[in-house]
Design a protein around this motif. Structure first.
Motif, PDB file in Angstrom:
ATOM      1  N   UNK A  51      -3.597   8.565  -1.515  1.00 56.38           N
ATOM      2  CA  UNK A  51      -4.647   7.580  -1.783  1.00 56.38           C
ATOM      3  C   UNK A  51      -6.019   8.051  -1.291  1.00 56.38           C
ATOM      4  N   UNK A  52      -7.024   7.749  -2.075  1.00 57.59           N
ATOM      5  CA  UNK A  52      -8.400   8.111  -1.706  1.00 57.59           C
ATOM      6  C   UNK A  52      -8.814   7.458  -0.396  1.00 57.59           C
ATOM      7  N   UNK A  53      -8.294   6.296  -0.106  1.00 57.10           N
ATOM      8  CA  UNK A  53      -8.664   5.582   1.114  1.00 57.10           C
ATOM      9  C   UNK A  53      -8.289   6.365   2.374  1.00 57.10           C
ATOM     10  N   UNK A  54      -7.346   7.290   2.258  1.00 60.10           N
ATOM     11  CA  UNK A  54      -6.945   8.069   3.422  1.00 60.10           C
ATOM     12  C   UNK A  54      -8.019   9.063   3.864  1.00 60.10           C
ATOM     13  N   UNK A  55      -9.020   9.270   3.042  1.00 62.48           N
ATOM     14  CA  UNK A  55     -10.064  10.223   3.404  1.00 62.48           C
ATOM     15  C   UNK A  55     -10.856   9.790   4.635  1.00 62.48           C
ATOM     16  N   UNK A  70     -10.754  13.483  -6.511  1.00 55.92           N
ATOM     17  CA  UNK A  70     -10.308  12.103  -6.342  1.00 55.92           C
ATOM     18  C   UNK A  70     -10.855  11.210  -7.450  1.00 55.92           C
ATOM     19  N   UNK A  71      -9.982  10.382  -8.025  1.00 57.42           N
ATOM     20  CA  UNK A  71     -10.441   9.362  -8.960  1.00 57.42           C
ATOM     21  C   UNK A  71     -11.087   8.231  -8.162  1.00 57.42           C
ATOM     22  N   UNK A  72     -11.938   7.463  -8.838  1.00 59.69           N
ATOM     23  CA  UNK A  72     -12.630   6.380  -8.164  1.00 59.69           C
ATOM     24  C   UNK A  72     -11.812   5.095  -8.252  1.00 59.69           C
ATOM     25  N   UNK A  73     -12.024   4.224  -7.260  1.00 58.62           N
ATOM     26  CA  UNK A  73     -11.327   2.940  -7.257  1.00 58.62           C
ATOM     27  C   UNK A  73     -11.736   2.129  -8.477  1.00 58.62           C
ATOM     28  N   UNK A  74     -10.750   1.556  -9.133  1.00 57.80           N
ATOM     29  CA  UNK A  74     -10.994   0.706 -10.303  1.00 57.80           C
ATOM     30  C   UNK A  74      -9.929  -0.389 -10.294  1.00 57.80           C
ATOM     31  N   UNK A  75      -9.283  -0.610 -11.456  1.00 59.67           N
ATOM     32  CA  UNK A  75      -8.202  -1.592 -11.490  1.00 59.67           C
ATOM     33  C   UNK A  75      -7.062  -1.166 -10.570  1.00 59.67           C
ATOM     34  N   UNK A  76      -6.903   0.140 -10.414  1.00 58.24           N
ATOM     35  CA  UNK A  76      -5.937   0.681  -9.468  1.00 58.24           C
ATOM     36  C   UNK A  76      -6.690   1.502  -8.425  1.00 58.24           C
ATOM     37  N   UNK A  77      -6.148   1.593  -7.213  1.00 60.25           N
ATOM     38  CA  UNK A  77      -6.839   2.359  -6.166  1.00 60.25           C
ATOM     39  C   UNK A  77      -6.982   3.828  -6.564  1.00 60.25           C
ATOM     40  N   UNK A  92       0.838  -1.210   0.000  1.00 54.25           N
ATOM     41  CA  UNK A  92       0.000   0.000   0.000  1.00 54.25           C
ATOM     42  C   UNK A  92       0.867   1.250   0.000  1.00 54.25           C
ATOM     43  N   UNK A  93       0.366   2.292  -0.646  1.00 56.40           N
ATOM     44  CA  UNK A  93       1.117   3.544  -0.707  1.00 56.40           C
ATOM     45  C   UNK A  93       1.196   4.140   0.694  1.00 56.40           C
ATOM     46  N   UNK A  94       2.396   4.492   1.107  1.00 56.34           N
ATOM     47  CA  UNK A  94       2.600   4.996   2.468  1.00 56.34           C
ATOM     48  C   UNK A  94       3.194   6.399   2.457  1.00 56.34           C
TER      49      UNK A  94
END
Length: 236
Positions: A210-214, A184-191, A116-118
Motif C-alpha cells: 500500500x502507498x500509505x506505508x511510505x 505508486x498509483x494514486x489514491x482513488x476509489x481504491x487505495x 486494511x492490507x496487512x
C-alpha cells in the motif's frame, strides 16, 4: 471285449480332456499371480489423509533457486518444487511471516471482512534478459516525469508522471538510505498501491504494498531487502 471297450471309452475320453486342460489351468493361475504381484507393487501406498506438505519448497525461476514457504504461495497450482516461469507469494507485514489459512467470507460478512492490507505481495518471474528495473528507472521513467513536481519528504523524493504518458496516474518515489525505487498509483476509489522491483540473477522480484506505508518507507525498504535474502536459495 467289445463290452469292455465300450465301457472304458468314456473314461479314457474324460481323462484325456482333463490332461489337455491342465496346462491352461496352470497358465491361468500363473497369470493371475503375476497380475496380483504387479497390482501390489504399483498400488498407491499413501493414506487418504495424505502426508503433510513440506514447510518450504525449492523452486527455480529463471535458473535461480529460491526456497519458498509453502503456506506463502498464493496459488495451489504453483505449490510444487522444480522450475517455474513465475510464482506468487505474500507475507504479513511487519512480521514477514507467511499468512495463515484465509478465513471464509460469506455475502453477509464481506463488508465486515474488508480490512486494511496487512501484507507484502511478491511475484517472482524469469526476466529473459529484459531491461532491468535499474535501467528502467535510470533511462525510461525520466522521459515521462514532470520535472517540476519534486517533493522531498523525510529523505524520500516523489516525482509525478505526466498525465499524457503510460504512467499518467502514478508517481515515482525514490530514496537512497536504504535504497528504494517505487512506482505508486494514486489514491482513488481504491487505495493507491506501490510497485518496487529488483533483479536477482535470472529472476525479477516485484513487490507490491500500500502507498500509505511510505510514511515508514525505510522500514518497508528494509523488509523487502530482508525477504530477498531469506528467500534466495543456496548459491551453486
Amino acid at each position: 471285449m467289445t463290452v469292455f471297450s465300450a465301457a472304458s471309452s468314456p473314461r479314457s475320453s474324460r481323462t484325456r480332456t482333463r490332461a489337455h486342460l491342465v496346462p491352461f489351468v496352470l497358465v491361468g493361475v500363473f497369470a493371475a499371480g503375476a497380475i496380483a504381484l504387479v497390482a501390489y507393487l504399483l498400488w498407491p501406498t499413501w493414506s487418504t489423509g495424505g502426508a503433510n506438505a513440506p514447510d518450504k519448497l525449492p523452486v527455480s525461476v529463471g535458473g535461480t533457486l529460491f526456497n519458498l514457504p509453502t503456506s506463502a504461495i498464493r496459488m495451489k497450482i504453483q505449490r510444487h518444487s522444480g522450475p517455474q516461469e513465475r510464482i506468487d507469494v505474500d507475507f504479513l507485514y511487519p512480521s514477514l511471516e507467511p499468512p495463515g489459512t484465509p478465513k471464509h467470507v460469506s455475502a453477509d460478512s464481506v463488508d465486515a471482512a474488508m480490512q486494511p492490507i496487512d501484507r507484502i505481495f511478491l511475484s517472482i518471474a524469469a526476466h529473459h534478459d529484459a531491461l532491468s528495473p535499474e535501467q528502467r528507472t535510470a533511462t525510461i521513467y525520466p522521459r515521462y516525469l514532470d520535472q517540476a513536481a519534486t517533493t522531498p519528504e523525510d529523505g524520500l523524493t516523489m516525482r509525478m508522471f505526466r498525465t499524457d504518458t503510460p504512467y499518467g496516474n502514478e508517481d515515482l518515489y525514490s530514496g537512497t538510505s536504504p535504497a528504494l525505487a517505487a512506482r505508486c498509483t494514486r489514491d482513488a476509489a481504491t487505495p493507491g498501491m506501490c510497485l518496487s522491483e529488483r533483479r536477482v540473477d535470472g529472476a525479477d522480484l516485484t513487490f507490491r504494498f500500500p502507498r500509505s506505508w511510505l510514511s515508514q518507507w525505510r522500514d518497508v525498504a528494509e523488509a523487502m531487502d530482508k525477504l530477498t535474502v531469506q528467500l534466495r536459495g543456496p548459491r551453486g
